[in-house]
Design an enzyme around this catalytic site. Structure first.
Site, mmCIF file in Angstrom:
data_model
loop_
_atom_site.group_PDB
_atom_site.id
_atom_site.type_symbol
_atom_site.label_atom_id
_atom_site.label_comp_id
_atom_site.label_asym_id
_atom_site.label_seq_id
_atom_site.Cartn_x
_atom_site.Cartn_y
_atom_site.Cartn_z
ATOM 1 N N LYS A 200 0.837 -1.201 0.000
ATOM 2 C CA LYS A 200 0.000 0.000 0.000
ATOM 3 C C LYS A 200 0.872 1.251 0.000
ATOM 4 O O LYS A 200 0.621 2.207 -0.738
ATOM 5 C CB LYS A 200 -0.931 -0.004 1.209
ATOM 6 C CG LYS A 200 -1.855 1.207 1.251
ATOM 7 C CD LYS A 200 -2.802 1.165 2.447
ATOM 8 C CE LYS A 200 -3.701 2.399 2.460
ATOM 9 N NZ LYS A 200 -4.626 2.415 3.614
ATOM 10 N N ASN A 204 1.314 5.003 -2.008
ATOM 11 C CA ASN A 204 1.011 6.219 -1.247
ATOM 12 C C ASN A 204 2.217 7.137 -1.065
ATOM 13 O O ASN A 204 2.066 8.356 -1.003
ATOM 14 C CB ASN A 204 0.471 5.844 0.140
ATOM 15 C CG ASN A 204 -0.953 5.361 0.092
ATOM 16 O OD1 ASN A 204 -1.609 5.442 -0.939
ATOM 17 N ND2 ASN A 204 -1.448 4.861 1.207
ATOM 18 N N SER A 269 -4.863 11.952 0.468
ATOM 19 C CA SER A 269 -5.059 12.427 1.842
ATOM 20 C C SER A 269 -4.154 13.615 2.157
ATOM 21 O O SER A 269 -4.562 14.543 2.871
ATOM 22 C CB SER A 269 -4.805 11.293 2.835
ATOM 23 O OG SER A 269 -3.475 10.821 2.751
ATOM 24 N N GLU A 281 0.382 14.548 6.722
ATOM 25 C CA GLU A 281 0.754 13.236 7.270
ATOM 26 C C GLU A 281 2.011 12.721 6.562
ATOM 27 O O GLU A 281 2.001 11.661 5.941
ATOM 28 C CB GLU A 281 -0.413 12.263 7.098
ATOM 29 C CG GLU A 281 -0.283 11.002 7.923
ATOM 30 C CD GLU A 281 -1.474 10.072 7.745
ATOM 31 O OE1 GLU A 281 -1.593 9.125 8.533
ATOM 32 O OE2 GLU A 281 -2.293 10.286 6.831
#
Length: 320
Positions: A200, A204, A269, A281
């Site tokens: 993942k 990302n 995000s 983040e």
């Protein structure tokens, strides 16, 4: 089952609903408008235009969360270190902890083997505090493949639920996966959770910071030749870093890009963080990889440069 929850937001709220539907009694630590909404009406979950309200206890007192069978942490990973004193107050010797976070998690290298065995990264766990208060034997390691949002305080809107993988060293991941499946969560026990986390993050760690820097959607990044070349370079660097620590098979960059393209023009995000004025983040998603590479003397120049630029962006956007 007694469930305690810190962070019943977009993903935490969705998972809490699954636990409650399966029969758990949930106590949520909340404050402000979220506390009032949860106390007045319960937890509302919206999916496909239909709303469901589930009974929960909501409190602003961490002591009320003690004695839990499972502690669900639905926060962003970079918020966990500051909450370590609260988590320590809640966790008992037999409490299972489920940190539903993005990025490289604090538990990743304990018992992993290889050159990174037992390593704690300052990017995700300064001083190793999280690993001490939440030992890996009690961690329900997981990877979330779902999208949801907070429509209003106490109101979660599910956009898409693909799968929720659970693994780790607790020996109880199969039991918890089956429990959540009863509650409508597409949960499954997964034997190679480290590879799932890495896989993942392989997508990302590049799309997120590049979208924050450019304010571009995923489709715009993939359609731009220069941006696409940066994505490729960052994925190649992460593939080499993975091979260094024993995580192999991350080589089909074109295939991964094609899969990402199928998701459409989504806003990552980190881009949403920038637009909302929140702290990006960055550390768990890219900073941890750069730190790991530095500590292993593994070259990662493109990723390190993008990390530096995104860190500067984060600081400059939030200068008062």
């Amino acid at each position: 089952m007694k469930l305690s929850v810190i962070g019943a937001g977009a993903i935490g709220g969705w998972l809490t609903a699954g636990f409650v539907r399966a029969g758990a009694k949930a106590t949520i630590l909340a404050r402000g408008a979220s506390l009032a909404a949860l106390q007045d009406t319960g937890l509302m979950i919206e999916s496909d235009g239909e709303c469901e309200t589930l009974p929960v206890q909501a409190t602003n007192n961490p002591e009320a969360l003690q004695g839990a069978d499972v502690l669900l942490l639905g926060l962003k990973a970079h918020d966990l270190p500051a909450l370590a004193p609260t988590i320590r107050q809640i966790v008992g010797p037999d409490t299972l902890v489920m940190p539903a976070v993005n990025g490289l998690p604090f538990w990743f290298f304990e018992g992993f083997g290889g050159p990174a065995e037992g390593m704690t990264l300052n990017a995700v766990d300064p001083s190793g505090t999280l690993a001490r208060i939440m030992p890996v034997r009690n961690v329900l390691a997981n990877v979330v493949h779902a999208a949801s949002l907070v429509a209003a305080p106490g109101h979660i809107r599910l956009v898409k639920a693909d799968k929720f993988l659970i693994g780790g060293q607790t020996g109880r991941h199969q039991e918890i996966a089956e429990f959540l499946a009863k509650g409508g969560i597409p949960a499954e026990a997964y034997s190679d959770i480290h590879a799932a986390v890495w896989g993942k993050l392989w997508g990302n760690s590049n799309m997120n910071p590049l979208s924050a820097l450019s304010r571009a959607t995923s489709a715009q990044l993939l359609d731009d030749a220069g941006a696409s070349s940066l994505i490729t370079a960052m994925m190649q660097e992460m593939s080499a870093l993975g091979a260094r620590i024993g995580l192999t098979g991350f080589d089909d960059i074109a295939g991964r890009m094609a899969s990402t393209r199928k998701l459409g023009a989504f806003r990552t995000s980190m881009l949403q963080d920038v637009e909302a004025g929140r702290a990006i983040e960055l550390e768990p998603i890219l900073g941890a990889l750069v730190e790991l590479a530095d500590r292993l003397d593994q070259p990662m120049p493109v990723s390190k440069g993008i990390y530096g630029l995104t860190a500067l962006l984060d600081r400059n956007l939030r200068v008062s």
